[in-house]
Design a protein around this motif. Structure first.
Motif, short mmCIF file in Angstrom:
data_model
loop_
_atom_site.label_atom_id
_atom_site.label_comp_id
_atom_site.label_asym_id
_atom_site.label_seq_id
_atom_site.Cartn_x
_atom_site.Cartn_y
_atom_site.Cartn_z
N ALA A 133 0.84 -1.21 0.00
CA ALA A 133 0.00 0.00 0.00
C ALA A 133 0.87 1.25 0.00
O ALA A 133 0.62 2.20 -0.74
N TYR A 137 0.44 3.07 -3.81
CA TYR A 137 -0.63 4.08 -3.82
C TYR A 137 -0.12 5.40 -3.31
O TYR A 137 0.79 5.47 -2.48
N ARG A 138 -0.75 6.46 -3.81
CA ARG A 138 -0.52 7.79 -3.22
C ARG A 138 -1.82 8.16 -2.55
O ARG A 138 -2.85 8.20 -3.18
N MET A 204 5.08 -0.13 -11.77
CA MET A 204 3.76 0.51 -11.85
C MET A 204 3.06 0.19 -13.17
O MET A 204 1.84 0.09 -13.23
N GLU A 208 -0.80 -0.83 -13.66
CA GLU A 208 -1.70 -0.11 -14.57
C GLU A 208 -2.30 -1.07 -15.59
O GLU A 208 -3.50 -1.03 -15.86
N GLU A 217 -8.17 -4.32 -7.38
CA GLU A 217 -6.92 -4.04 -6.68
C GLU A 217 -6.40 -5.27 -5.93
O GLU A 217 -5.21 -5.54 -5.89
N MET B 1 7.07 4.99 -5.67
CA MET B 1 7.76 6.14 -6.20
C MET B 1 7.02 6.71 -7.42
O MET B 1 6.76 7.88 -7.52
N THR B 2 6.71 5.78 -8.35
CA THR B 2 6.04 6.25 -9.56
C THR B 2 4.61 6.65 -9.21
O THR B 2 3.93 5.94 -8.49
N PRO B 4 0.78 7.08 -10.14
CA PRO B 4 -0.15 6.60 -11.17
C PRO B 4 -0.76 7.78 -11.91
O PRO B 4 -0.99 8.83 -11.32
N PRO B 5 -1.01 7.63 -13.21
CA PRO B 5 -1.64 8.70 -13.97
C PRO B 5 -2.97 9.08 -13.34
O PRO B 5 -3.67 8.23 -12.77
N VAL B 8 -6.48 7.10 -13.66
CA VAL B 8 -6.78 5.80 -13.07
C VAL B 8 -7.36 5.95 -11.66
O VAL B 8 -8.04 5.07 -11.16
N ARG B 9 -7.05 7.08 -11.03
CA ARG B 9 -7.41 7.19 -9.62
C ARG B 9 -8.87 7.55 -9.39
O ARG B 9 -9.29 7.73 -8.27
N VAL B 14 -9.88 1.97 -6.27
CA VAL B 14 -8.47 2.33 -6.17
C VAL B 14 -8.24 3.27 -5.00
O VAL B 14 -7.24 3.18 -4.30
N ALA B 17 -8.55 1.21 -1.73
CA ALA B 17 -7.66 0.05 -1.59
C ALA B 17 -6.52 0.24 -0.59
O ALA B 17 -6.32 -0.62 0.26
N PRO B 18 -5.76 1.36 -0.68
CA PRO B 18 -4.63 1.44 0.26
C PRO B 18 -5.07 1.37 1.71
O PRO B 18 -4.37 0.78 2.54
#
Lengths: 317, 310
Positions: A133, A137-138, A204, A208, A217, B1-2, B4-5, B8-9, B14, B17-18
């Motif tokens: 997580a 995720y951000r 990532m 995607e 997920e 780090m990357t 997500p575009p 998608v969020r 999504v 989920a975290p």
């Protein structure tokens, strides 16, 4: 930090061939095979450094060698013969230890296996979830959560153990298997490692792509991330297994009933009794040997698979 | 780090989920870290007031104590003594252990040394031995009637020091920590050495550098970040020493039940039965650990940033 760790992680992935991720396979081609020209011959054995290294190894093996010999001694031989002279009582000692209080020693062994095995598995699952997580995720509170968790590493075990004990007592849970198992499931260090591995091993783009294909997920985690993180997860499991196996303070505080003791607490109480009944020393020594031999055997067996560089590589970054 | 575009969020799954993945860790953290810490802090500010003879229900009540527990903890000479003991012990353990770890890591990284894989395994092996069992093994090796050292000294007609009392006790105790910890730190440093690019050495070799010069001038400076990290973890581990002195205690009269600060907390709480005082001491120790950690992290961050700027 991911830049450094990722090529090694990839190499350790099963797909990349049979090289287990240990430091067994350094990039020999780039290091060893420097043409022998120039100054001196690099292939000559350096005697002094080799001796130093071997002495270091012997120092580390000394107590293990001693306990191997000492466990063969009968009671009267322990204090009378030269320490490195093998005795004649190994089987008697093992028999005596097995007979001691209806085989409680083996009960301790089984308890240790239970605490460390089950605790290690649960801990790995929780670390994998949280690490994934945090890496993929951000979301709001991500760094805050991570930092608070890391602060847990610095917490001295006693400051946790006293209130944990009192709270467990409130909940009527002291002196149960759960009281030793549950507090050890969350390992801040495990979460930290889980994050590092997920960042390095799960691209990532694949996550995607999974989403594009309409996977949920949870499915992406199970089908894509877990297989890629598996070398790291094995490392987390083994790290946790060893940490829980070695734990002393928590079971020492939580447990009163010696039927539930793990090996460390069991041997400690035996040693404590031995202070007044030296005859028990033989049992302690035999017990110590039998407790470390399987651990060392396991260790030697799995060190090929245990990605030491993952463990320390992550520590490093 | 990357990242997500953005597109998608949008989906709810999504976004949620975290939090789902973090739930088990968050629950466990609350129950077994946050709650106990909060409780310990609460306890440290309270004390027991006994009404009348202190018998019966309600005779003992917990009342606000203010900083009372803290002032008496800080004024406690036993706590100070245990802190000094552990500082002395740490002053031996940390430099010796890390020095040996660095030394062995450099030897492992040197091509002309034989028996490297055997030595690597042997030196790392103590990591698999629990601290309690390590203390049992060394404890017997220190015990005059059993010890091979005493046997040899006796045969040679030399005096046999009591390894479990006074000054030698520090060495004996440190030895157990060095024995148990060198291998792990060695592996950390060795891995860092392995990660260094080979070209650096090749250039140095062409310039006529000896192995020793390469080690001193190139390798050691480049593994400074790992050294700082191992230093950091070793200091924290040293401050928290408990298992080994606790295990050796039954074998000697030289180890008081308050030998290390954590042993002092333990004996206050469970032998002395004063959980409020013990909690205050524990909080003081935790704060000291944090202060030290932050200081060390600041120093190491400054170092690493400098290193990156090279």
């Amino acid at each position: 930090m991911t830049g450094l760790a990722s090529p090694r992680l990839r190499k350790a992935a099963p797909a990349a061939g049979s090289t287990p991720g240990t430091s067994q396979g350094p990039p020999a081609a780039s290091r060893g095979d420097i043409p022998g020209g120039g100054t001196g011959s690099p292939r000559r054995t350096a005697l002094l450094p080799t001796t130093a290294l071997v002495l270091g190894a012997l120092y580390c093996l000394l107590p293990v060698a001693w306990v191997l010999v000492a466990a063969t001694k009968a009671d009267d031989e322990l204090f009378s013969t030269f320490t490195f002279l093998p005795g004649s009582g190994l089987t008697d000692n093992i028999g005596e230890l097995t007979g001691y209080r209806d085989g409680i020693y083996w009960r301790w062994m089984a308890n240790s296996v239970l605490y460390a095995g089950l605790g290690g598995v649960l801990s790995t699952v929780v670390s994998a979830f949280a690490g994934y997580a945090l890496a993929v995720y951000r979301f709001r509170g991500r760094e805050a959560f991570f930092n608070i968790m890391l602060a847990g590493v610095l917490m001295p075990p006693v400051i946790l153990a006293i209130p944990q004990y009192l709270l467990m007592a409130e909940a009527d849970l002291t002196d149960t298997y759960a009281s030793v198992l549950l507090p050890l499931v969350l390992s801040p260090y495990g979460v930290y490692l889980g994050r590092i591995y997920a960042e390095a091993a799960v691209p990532m783009e694949l996550v995607e792509a999974g989403r594009m294909d309409g996977a949920g997920e949870w499915r992406i985690f199970l089908r894509i991330a877990v297989p890629m993180m598996s070398p790291g997860l094995v490392t987390i499991f083994l790290f946790q297994f060893v940490a829980i196996w070695n734990n002393f303070l928590l079971p020492f505080i939580m447990l009163g009933d010696d039927e539930k003791f793990p090996m460390t607490v069991g041997l400690f109480t035996l040693l404590k009794q031995g202070a007044s009944q030296p005859a028990l020393y033989t049992l302690v020594i035999t017990g110590a040997l039998l407790a470390i031999v399987p651990l060392i055997a396991l260790f030697l067996l799995i060190q090929r698979f245990w990605s030491l560089d993952l463990l320390s590589g992550a520590v490093k970054s | 780090m990357t990242q997500p575009p953005k597109g998608v969020r949008r989906s709810y799954g999504v976004k949620a989920a975290p939090y789902g993945f973090l739930l088990p860790a968050a629950v466990l953290f609350t129950l077994f870290f946050a709650l106990p810490i909060g409780y310990a802090v609460w306890l440290s500010f309270h004390k027991v007031r006994i009404k009348g003879l202190g018998l019966g229900k309600g005779a003992k009540t917990e009342v606000w104590a203010g900083l009372e527990n803290y002032t008496s903890a800080l004024a406690d000479s036993e706590l100070l003594a245990s802190a000094l003991r552990v500082l002395g012990y740490g002053a031996i353990v940390v430099p010796v252990m890390l020095g040996l770890a660095l030394f062995f890591a450099l030897l492992l990284d040197s091509e002309r040394v034989r028996g490297r894989s055997f030595a690597r395994l042997a030196i790392f092996l103590p990591y698999a031995v629990p601290g309690v069992i390590a203390a049992v093994l060394w404890g017997f090796l220190y015990l005059p009637d059993v010890s091979p050292f005493h046997y040899l000294l006796d045969k040679a007609g030399l005096p046999q020091p009591d390894l479990m009392d006074g000054g030698p006790l520090y060495l004996a105790m440190s030895n157990i920590a060095v024995w148990g910890g060198t291998g792990f730190n060695m592996i950390v440093i060795y891995t860092a050495l392995r990660a260094l690019p080979a070209e650096v050495y090749e250039a140095a070799k062409l310039d006529g550098c000896s192995e020793l010069q390469i080690a001193l001038r190139i390798k050691i400076p480049m593994v400074v970040p790992s050294l700082v990290l191992t230093f950091f973890f070793s200091i924290i581990a040293t401050l928290q020493v408990f298992n080994e002195p606790m295990t050796l205690k039954p074998l000697t009269n030289g180890i008081p039940s308050t030998w290390s600060p954590l042993m002092k907390v333990y004996s206050d709480a469970f032998t002395g039965g004063n959980i409020h005082a013990a909690s205050a001491t524990a909080v003081v120790l935790a704060l000291a650990t944090f202060a030290l950690s932050f200081a060390l992290l600041r120093i190491s961050n400054r170092r690493t940033t400098q290193g990156a700027g090279r």
